[in-house]
Each structure stands twice: as C-alpha cells, then as structure tokens.
Design a protein around this motif. Structure first.
Motif, mmCIF file in Angstrom:
data_model
loop_
_atom_site.group_PDB
_atom_site.id
_atom_site.type_symbol
_atom_site.label_atom_id
_atom_site.label_comp_id
_atom_site.label_asym_id
_atom_site.label_seq_id
_atom_site.Cartn_x
_atom_site.Cartn_y
_atom_site.Cartn_z
ATOM 1 N N LYS A 204 0.799 -1.224 0.000
ATOM 2 C CA LYS A 204 0.000 0.000 0.000
ATOM 3 C C LYS A 204 0.836 1.280 0.000
ATOM 4 N N LEU A 205 2.145 1.144 -0.080
ATOM 5 C CA LEU A 205 3.000 2.334 -0.071
ATOM 6 C C LEU A 205 2.764 3.176 -1.319
ATOM 7 N N ASP A 206 2.782 4.490 -1.137
ATOM 8 C CA ASP A 206 2.679 5.367 -2.301
ATOM 9 C C ASP A 206 4.049 5.460 -2.976
ATOM 10 N N GLU A 207 4.086 6.088 -4.120
ATOM 11 C CA GLU A 207 5.319 6.144 -4.907
ATOM 12 C C GLU A 207 6.451 6.841 -4.167
ATOM 13 N N ARG A 208 6.136 7.889 -3.415
ATOM 14 C CA ARG A 208 7.179 8.618 -2.659
ATOM 15 C C ARG A 208 7.817 7.704 -1.622
ATOM 16 N N SER B 140 9.850 5.014 -3.223
ATOM 17 C CA SER B 140 11.100 5.576 -3.717
ATOM 18 C C SER B 140 12.149 5.651 -2.607
ATOM 19 N N ILE B 141 11.721 5.999 -1.412
ATOM 20 C CA ILE B 141 12.637 6.068 -0.268
ATOM 21 C C ILE B 141 13.179 4.680 0.061
ATOM 22 N N TYR B 142 12.298 3.677 0.126
ATOM 23 C CA TYR B 142 12.745 2.306 0.390
ATOM 24 C C TYR B 142 13.696 1.836 -0.711
#
Length: 75
Positions: A36-40, A43-45
């Motif tokens: 469910k993570l958003d793109e931002r 991107s961090i992960y």
C-alpha cells in the motif's frame, strides 16, 4: 521482508530498507503495508535498498580482503 535469522540484521535495517518480522501475522502485516505504499515512500525504500546493496558490491568486498591480507602479511 525477513525473519529474525542470523545475518538478517546485518543487511536489513528494520523499517529503513526492509522489515524484520517475528511471526506469520507480522509477515502478513508487512506485506500488506508494503503493498500500500505510495510512490514517494516506495522511492525512499528503493533508495535505501540500493545503498545497502552497494555496500556488498563484489569489487568493494574483494578490495577490503586485499587490504586486510596486505596488512596481515606486513605484520
């Protein structure tokens, strides 16, 4: 996502470049969370994972061994 096995915590920094879980429910929760993570956030992960992988680059590891062996031979 990994479990608490020897060596995992040398590679995975919990909640920075992955997740370390203790049981099946935590595994399921982290898989759902990650999906469910958003793109931002993804991107961090992704950036953190790439930084971690680069620490284990074969050229870097070989160089570290060469330096160590050189030091040991010069004792």
């Amino acid at each position: 996502v990994t479990t608490k096995v020897p060596g995992a915590n040398e590679i995975i920094i919990n909640n920075k470049n992955g997740f370390i879980v203790s049981n099946n429910q935590e595994l399921l929760d982290k898989i759902v969370f990650f999906s469910k993570l958003d793109e931002r956030a993804m991107s961090i992960y992704r950036k953190n994972c790439i930084e971690t992988v680069n620490k284990f680059d074969i050229k870097l590891i070989v160089n570290q061994y060469e330096v160590l062996i050189s030091k040991l031979l010069n004792l």
